[in-house]
Design a protein around this motif. Sequence first.
Motif, short mmCIF file in Angstrom:
data_model
loop_
_atom_site.label_atom_id
_atom_site.label_comp_id
_atom_site.label_asym_id
_atom_site.label_seq_id
_atom_site.Cartn_x
_atom_site.Cartn_y
_atom_site.Cartn_z
N SER A 151 0.84 -1.19 0.00
CA SER A 151 0.00 0.00 0.00
C SER A 151 0.88 1.25 0.00
O SER A 151 2.07 1.19 0.35
N PRO A 152 0.32 2.42 -0.39
CA PRO A 152 1.10 3.65 -0.31
C PRO A 152 1.67 3.91 1.08
O PRO A 152 2.79 4.40 1.21
N LEU A 153 0.92 3.57 2.12
CA LEU A 153 1.41 3.77 3.49
C LEU A 153 2.63 2.90 3.76
O LEU A 153 3.64 3.37 4.31
N GLU A 154 2.58 1.63 3.34
CA GLU A 154 3.71 0.73 3.55
C GLU A 154 4.92 1.14 2.70
O GLU A 154 6.07 0.94 3.10
N GLN A 155 4.67 1.71 1.54
CA GLN A 155 5.76 2.10 0.64
C GLN A 155 6.60 3.25 1.18
O GLN A 155 7.70 3.48 0.70
N ILE A 156 6.09 3.97 2.16
CA ILE A 156 6.87 5.10 2.69
C ILE A 156 8.25 4.63 3.14
O ILE A 156 9.27 5.24 2.79
N SER A 157 8.29 3.53 3.91
CA SER A 157 9.59 3.06 4.41
C SER A 157 10.31 2.19 3.40
O SER A 157 11.54 2.24 3.31
N SER A 158 9.58 1.42 2.58
CA SER A 158 10.24 0.47 1.68
C SER A 158 10.66 1.09 0.35
O SER A 158 11.58 0.60 -0.30
N TYR A 159 10.01 2.18 -0.06
CA TYR A 159 10.32 2.77 -1.37
C TYR A 159 10.50 4.29 -1.34
O TYR A 159 11.48 4.81 -1.87
N VAL A 160 9.58 5.01 -0.71
CA VAL A 160 9.61 6.48 -0.78
C VAL A 160 10.85 7.04 -0.09
O VAL A 160 11.57 7.87 -0.66
N ALA A 161 11.12 6.59 1.15
CA ALA A 161 12.29 7.11 1.86
C ALA A 161 13.60 6.77 1.14
O ALA A 161 14.46 7.65 0.97
N PRO A 162 13.81 5.51 0.65
CA PRO A 162 15.02 5.24 -0.13
C PRO A 162 15.09 6.07 -1.41
O PRO A 162 16.19 6.46 -1.84
N THR A 163 13.94 6.35 -2.02
CA THR A 163 13.95 7.17 -3.23
C THR A 163 14.41 8.58 -2.93
O THR A 163 15.21 9.17 -3.67
N TRP A 164 13.92 9.16 -1.84
CA TRP A 164 14.38 10.50 -1.47
C TRP A 164 15.87 10.50 -1.17
O TRP A 164 16.59 11.45 -1.51
N ASP A 165 16.38 9.44 -0.56
CA ASP A 165 17.82 9.34 -0.32
C ASP A 165 18.58 9.39 -1.64
O ASP A 165 19.59 10.10 -1.77
N ALA A 166 18.10 8.63 -2.62
CA ALA A 166 18.77 8.59 -3.93
C ALA A 166 18.66 9.94 -4.63
O ALA A 166 19.61 10.39 -5.30
N ILE A 167 17.52 10.60 -4.50
CA ILE A 167 17.33 11.91 -5.13
C ILE A 167 18.26 12.95 -4.50
O ILE A 167 18.85 13.78 -5.21
N VAL A 168 18.40 12.92 -3.18
CA VAL A 168 19.33 13.84 -2.52
C VAL A 168 20.75 13.58 -2.99
O VAL A 168 21.52 14.52 -3.25
N ASP A 169 21.13 12.31 -3.11
CA ASP A 169 22.46 11.98 -3.65
C ASP A 169 22.64 12.60 -5.03
O ASP A 169 23.71 13.14 -5.36
N THR A 170 21.60 12.49 -5.86
CA THR A 170 21.66 13.06 -7.21
C THR A 170 21.95 14.55 -7.17
O THR A 170 22.81 15.06 -7.90
N ALA A 171 21.21 15.27 -6.33
CA ALA A 171 21.38 16.72 -6.26
C ALA A 171 22.78 17.10 -5.77
O ALA A 171 23.41 18.03 -6.30
N ILE A 172 23.28 16.37 -4.78
CA ILE A 172 24.60 16.69 -4.23
C ILE A 172 25.69 16.44 -5.27
O ILE A 172 26.57 17.29 -5.49
N ARG A 173 25.64 15.30 -5.94
CA ARG A 173 26.69 14.97 -6.90
C ARG A 173 26.62 15.82 -8.17
O ARG A 173 27.62 16.01 -8.85
N ALA A 174 25.44 16.32 -8.46
CA ALA A 174 25.28 17.12 -9.69
C ALA A 174 25.68 18.57 -9.50
O ALA A 174 25.82 19.30 -10.49
N GLU A 175 25.88 19.03 -8.27
CA GLU A 175 26.02 20.45 -8.01
C GLU A 175 27.18 21.10 -8.78
O GLU A 175 26.99 22.11 -9.47
N GLU A 176 28.36 20.56 -8.67
CA GLU A 176 29.51 21.20 -9.32
C GLU A 176 29.43 21.15 -10.84
O GLU A 176 29.62 22.17 -11.51
N PRO A 177 29.17 19.98 -11.45
CA PRO A 177 29.04 19.99 -12.91
C PRO A 177 27.89 20.86 -13.40
O PRO A 177 27.98 21.46 -14.47
N LEU A 178 26.82 20.95 -12.60
CA LEU A 178 25.70 21.80 -13.01
C LEU A 178 26.09 23.27 -12.98
O LEU A 178 25.73 24.03 -13.89
N LYS A 179 26.83 23.68 -11.98
CA LYS A 179 27.29 25.07 -11.94
C LYS A 179 28.15 25.40 -13.17
O LYS A 179 28.02 26.48 -13.75
N ARG A 180 29.00 24.45 -13.55
CA ARG A 180 29.85 24.69 -14.73
C ARG A 180 29.02 24.80 -16.00
O ARG A 180 29.31 25.66 -16.86
#
Length: 421
Positions: A82-111
């Motif tokens: 269910s969407p409620l169960e997915q918060i811990s199994s999918y949504v939270a890990p997805t936000w972790d991956a998205i934050v990683d994306t933003a951090i790693r992209a910062e310098e090349p994006l500025k360039r």
Amino acid sequence: MTKQKVIALFPEASYGAALNCIGIAQQLRGQGARPVFICHENFRGVFSEYGFAEYSLASGAGDGQVDWNAFINRHKGAFQQSPLEQISSYVAPTWDAIVDTAIRAEEPLKRLIAQIRPDAIVLDNVVMFPAVANAGVPWVRVVSCAETEIPDPLVPPYLSGCGAKKGADWDVFEARYAREVAPAHRRFNGFLAECSLKPYPAGQFLEASSHLNLLLSPEIVRFERKQPLDPQKFVYLDGCVRNEAPYPMPVFAAGNDKPLVLTSFGSLGAMDVAMIRRMISVFATLPFRFIVNAGPWRDDYSHIPDNVLLESWFPQPSVVEKSTVFIHHGGNNSFCEALYYGVPSLVMPYCWDGHDNARRAEETGTGLKLDRYRWMETELADAIASLAGDKAMHTRLKDNSLRMQAAAGVSKAAKTILDLL
């Protein structure tokens, strides 16, 4: 002569956001601007195919990429929850991956931004990239997910699949969501501070632009809001459908005079081969033609029924336009395309805002919702037949289609972006 305005569009690494931005870029180009695309390495070629210049984030450790196919494979078990169960199994890990994306992209994006020197930046994403906020030019937020992405006391929680009438389920979802995404959010706020930006409220990863925000949400499925959005800064596009090449209808081995049903679960949902095989076994018994998006897994299928055609890729809006029913995962682009062409949706969601759009389709009488895995063969067959034969729904959707097409969302998007400048 007036200098041609350069608009840099930066969609997330998903086909939904990418293709939505292509629709806007087509209109920007038609209105005299020079749209260019900033893209992740694995999306190179997607935008040049439509004639746009691409600026790829540097390859290697700093490219900010996540292998989303591998990510989905690791977490696909969550799609039966269910969407409620997915918060811990999918949504939270997805936000972790998205934050990683933003951090790693910062310098090349500025360039890249320094190289492009855009007059404005269009960000179609769910997370802020500080290089965009600090670029010194107006930036536009595009909400190509469900309208629930912009919170309001009268709007159900984002990603919850809750109904429009507030109940205890809203509070339960919001409490668990806040708790589970808190670690990723703290890490993200630390990153914002390093980039001289203010922290975001709990659970928020992207703020509203102070310049312009574009929402795809068509009026027929829009929510009433307790706090109305400022129409000068929040513009509804009533869908935003790109121009695509015509789709020459293929000849089927059988049933060429039957109504067409399109089935497409997006670039990631197509990997669910076992589930789609089960659907095809039902399709074989029905008096319809079926086009199924198999993505790169086309060769994993055998014994295809005569009334079914598998495609690895097709210009989706051009096929939706010819369809009687559209079976999809609730991705906002697919939902908007169905509404734009007056086609009922059978929504079988598996994650993210697909849950919100599935519930909204039922609530607004624009389609039906069916659990992606817990269905009987008769349920799937009955849902398709019901949608295909509902004349009152088809009439209402066709009337809405005329209004959406007259609204010309992509033209409105381009004009409001250029009006900023």
